[in-house]
Design a protein around this motif. Structure first.
Motif, PDB file in Angstrom:
ATOM      1  N   VAL A 138       0.833  -1.207   0.000  1.00 14.57           N
ATOM      2  CA  VAL A 138       0.000   0.000   0.000  1.00 14.57           C
ATOM      3  C   VAL A 138       0.862   1.249   0.000  1.00 14.57           C
ATOM      4  O   VAL A 138       0.565   2.232  -0.700  1.00 14.57           O
ATOM      5  CB  VAL A 138      -0.961  -0.024   1.196  1.00 14.57           C
ATOM      6  N   ARG A 139       1.933   1.244   0.764  1.00 10.58           N
ATOM      7  CA  ARG A 139       2.810   2.419   0.783  1.00 10.58           C
ATOM      8  C   ARG A 139       3.487   2.624  -0.576  1.00 10.58           C
ATOM      9  O   ARG A 139       3.669   3.773  -1.009  1.00 10.58           O
ATOM     10  CB  ARG A 139       3.855   2.273   1.890  1.00 10.58           C
ATOM     11  N   ASP A 140       3.846   1.545  -1.242  1.00 10.76           N
ATOM     12  CA  ASP A 140       4.421   1.681  -2.579  1.00 10.76           C
ATOM     13  C   ASP A 140       3.388   2.209  -3.569  1.00 10.76           C
ATOM     14  O   ASP A 140       3.725   3.010  -4.454  1.00 10.76           O
ATOM     15  CB  ASP A 140       4.956   0.334  -3.052  1.00 10.76           C
ATOM     16  N   LEU A 158      -6.762   7.120   2.525  1.00  8.62           N
ATOM     17  CA  LEU A 158      -6.119   5.819   2.709  1.00  8.62           C
ATOM     18  C   LEU A 158      -5.059   5.862   3.797  1.00  8.62           C
ATOM     19  O   LEU A 158      -4.949   4.926   4.608  1.00  8.62           O
ATOM     20  CB  LEU A 158      -5.503   5.362   1.382  1.00  8.62           C
ATOM     21  N   GLU A 159      -4.267   6.926   3.844  1.00 12.94           N
ATOM     22  CA  GLU A 159      -3.265   7.040   4.895  1.00 12.94           C
ATOM     23  C   GLU A 159      -3.912   7.141   6.272  1.00 12.94           C
ATOM     24  O   GLU A 159      -3.356   6.662   7.263  1.00 12.94           O
ATOM     25  CB  GLU A 159      -2.382   8.268   4.632  1.00 12.94           C
ATOM     26  N   GLY A 160      -5.115   7.744   6.346  1.00 10.69           N
ATOM     27  CA  GLY A 160      -5.802   7.829   7.622  1.00 10.69           C
ATOM     28  C   GLY A 160      -6.315   6.490   8.121  1.00 10.69           C
ATOM     29  O   GLY A 160      -6.419   6.276   9.338  1.00 10.69           O
ATOM     30  N   ALA A 175      -7.081  -0.309  -0.445  1.00 10.42           N
ATOM     31  CA  ALA A 175      -6.264   0.527  -1.324  1.00 10.42           C
ATOM     32  C   ALA A 175      -6.797   0.506  -2.750  1.00 10.42           C
ATOM     33  O   ALA A 175      -6.825   1.536  -3.438  1.00 10.42           O
ATOM     34  CB  ALA A 175      -4.811   0.050  -1.289  1.00 10.42           C
ATOM     35  N   GLU A 176      -7.240  -0.651  -3.200  1.00  7.34           N
ATOM     36  CA  GLU A 176      -7.792  -0.743  -4.555  1.00  7.34           C
ATOM     37  C   GLU A 176      -9.079   0.061  -4.690  1.00  7.34           C
ATOM     38  O   GLU A 176      -9.270   0.797  -5.664  1.00  7.34           O
ATOM     39  CB  GLU A 176      -8.045  -2.208  -4.908  1.00  7.34           C
ATOM     40  N   ARG A 177      -9.972  -0.059  -3.703  1.00  6.06           N
ATOM     41  CA  ARG A 177     -11.242   0.673  -3.773  1.00  6.06           C
ATOM     42  C   ARG A 177     -11.043   2.172  -3.620  1.00  6.06           C
ATOM     43  O   ARG A 177     -11.854   2.966  -4.123  1.00  6.06           O
ATOM     44  CB  ARG A 177     -12.189   0.162  -2.686  1.00  6.06           C
ATOM     45  N   THR A 178      -9.982   2.596  -2.936  1.00  6.15           N
ATOM     46  CA  THR A 178      -9.784   4.017  -2.661  1.00  6.15           C
ATOM     47  C   THR A 178      -9.049   4.723  -3.791  1.00  6.15           C
ATOM     48  O   THR A 178      -9.418   5.833  -4.189  1.00  6.15           O
ATOM     49  CB  THR A 178      -9.007   4.191  -1.346  1.00  6.15           C
ATOM     50  N   PRO A 304      -3.930  -6.226  -8.447  1.00  5.15           N
ATOM     51  CA  PRO A 304      -4.830  -7.107  -9.195  1.00  5.15           C
ATOM     52  C   PRO A 304      -6.294  -6.756  -8.920  1.00  5.15           C
ATOM     53  O   PRO A 304      -6.622  -6.095  -7.927  1.00  5.15           O
ATOM     54  CB  PRO A 304      -4.481  -8.503  -8.659  1.00  5.15           C
ATOM     55  N   PHE A 305      -7.175  -7.197  -9.805  1.00  9.59           N
ATOM     56  CA  PHE A 305      -8.605  -6.942  -9.644  1.00  9.59           C
ATOM     57  C   PHE A 305      -9.166  -7.922  -8.616  1.00  9.59           C
ATOM     58  O   PHE A 305      -9.319  -9.113  -8.877  1.00  9.59           O
ATOM     59  CB  PHE A 305      -9.342  -7.107 -10.973  1.00  9.59           C
ATOM     60  N   THR A 306      -9.446  -7.409  -7.422  1.00  8.70           N
ATOM     61  CA  THR A 306     -10.051  -8.228  -6.371  1.00  8.70           C
ATOM     62  C   THR A 306     -11.317  -7.564  -5.831  1.00  8.70           C
ATOM     63  O   THR A 306     -12.390  -8.154  -5.871  1.00  8.70           O
ATOM     64  CB  THR A 306      -9.050  -8.454  -5.221  1.00  8.70           C
TER      65      THR A 306
END
Length: 335
Positions: A138-140, A158-160, A175-178, A304-306
């Protein structure tokens, strides 16, 4: 005696320090100790024949360039000293430009490799529900999306929530949804526009060579734009690597056997019996471009799409089908 064996045993509590308690030997440890230790296979030469060939060729070309430039500067200096200094300055500029171009290409290749690495680690974090690995992913992704000002609010959100998610898989999905919905929407629009442009141009183009050149140009340009969208930004060498990666993805996923899919799309929309030969060819070229675009999304997307659905060919080809129907209707009215 048989009644005691068949009767269910009641749970009992024992103390490990009691005298009549005997601990079983660690059988699993003995079994593991008995297993043979795998020995890594012995490798031959550390450098393959192909690597040796390209290294030697690069060395020869470098020496030839050095000898040629030094001979040129010597000849210029022999004619006039100021010509020699001009030759030295131009040679220095050439060397600086070469170093900068090489650095740019290496940076582009490293950015594409970084996308692959993030996606691979994300898949491992999803499979193993690894929280530390997911946090690193997520950080990357946050660093990767720093080039997009429109995602500033999403990055802050996301960071919050980064420290409040316990499960690693949930963190990757968050992370993907955000971060990725807006980028995915832009990517789908890019693929749809490129497919529609290819369909229109190849439908009115008089020569097959022009059709092939335009399809190749549009496909490569689309791959580069998608890579830029997701933070890849490849150079010239990176573009070749990206094209090879996309074709490899199509081969692995069965996308190159797209003939049946294309026929199903055309027949399912009822266009096979209504479109002319040129418009039908344009639709097929547009669908092929859309398929390449979807494969490029899969290999350039950092996650990836999850949590989000993966785009399908019908999602980006709906406008293409409608455009073909409109053009066929206009052509029939003119006749």
């Amino acid at each position: 005696m048989s009644d005691e064996r068949n009767s269910p045993r009641r749970p009992q509590v024992f103390r490990l320090d009691e005298a009549n308690i005997t601990l079983a030997p660690p059988e699993m440890a003995e079994v593991e100790a008995a297993l043979p230790v795998p020995v890594p296979p012995k490798r031959g030469w550390g450098l393959s024949l192909a690597g040796l060939f390209w290294s030697a060729l690069g060395g020869v070309l470098s020496l030839a360039a050095y000898v040629g430039l030094s001979k040129l500067v010597e000849d210029l200096y022999a004619r006039a000293p100021w010509l020699g200094w001009v030759g030295i300055g131009v040679t220095a500029l050439l060397l600086i430009a070469t170093v900068l171009i090489i650095a740019r290409e290496v940076a582009g290749l490293s950015r594409l490799a970084r996308l692959d690495d993030i996606r691979d680690r994300a898949e491992r974090a999803l499979a193993a529900d690894d929280r530390p690995l997911a946090e690193g992913v997520v950080r990357d992704v946050l660093k990767l999306s720093s080039h997009a000002p429109t995602l500033a609010r999403a990055r802050m959100d996301l960071e919050g929530h980064l420290s409040g998610i316990i499960d690693g898989a949930d963190l990757v999905r968050l992370a993907e949804r955000t971060l990725l919905p807006s980028l995915d929407a832009q990517a789908r629009q890019m693929v749809s526009d490129a497919a529609r442009n290819v369909s229109v141009v190849t439908a009115v183009s008089p020569r097959a060579a022009v059709d092939l050149a335009f399809v190749l140009y549009s496909a490569v340009t689309l791959m580069r734009r998608l890579a830029y969208l997701y933070g890849g930004r490849p150079g010239t060498l990176g573009t070749f690597r990206l094209v090879r990666h996309v074709l490899g993805h199509l081969a692995v996923t069965g996308g190159m056997a797209a003939g049946d899919t294309l026929v199903q799309q055309i027949v399912g929309q009822g266009l096979a019996a209504r479109l002319s030969a040129r418009l039908g060819e344009g639709v097929v070229n547009g669908l092929l471009t859309a398929r390449l675009g979807l494969a490029a999304i899969a290999v350039t997307r950092p996650l990836p799409f999850t949590a989000l659905p993966a785009p399908r060919l019908s999602d980006v080809a709906t406008g293409l089908m409608r455009k073909a129907e409109e053009e066929e209707t206009v052509a029939s009215r003119r006749q």
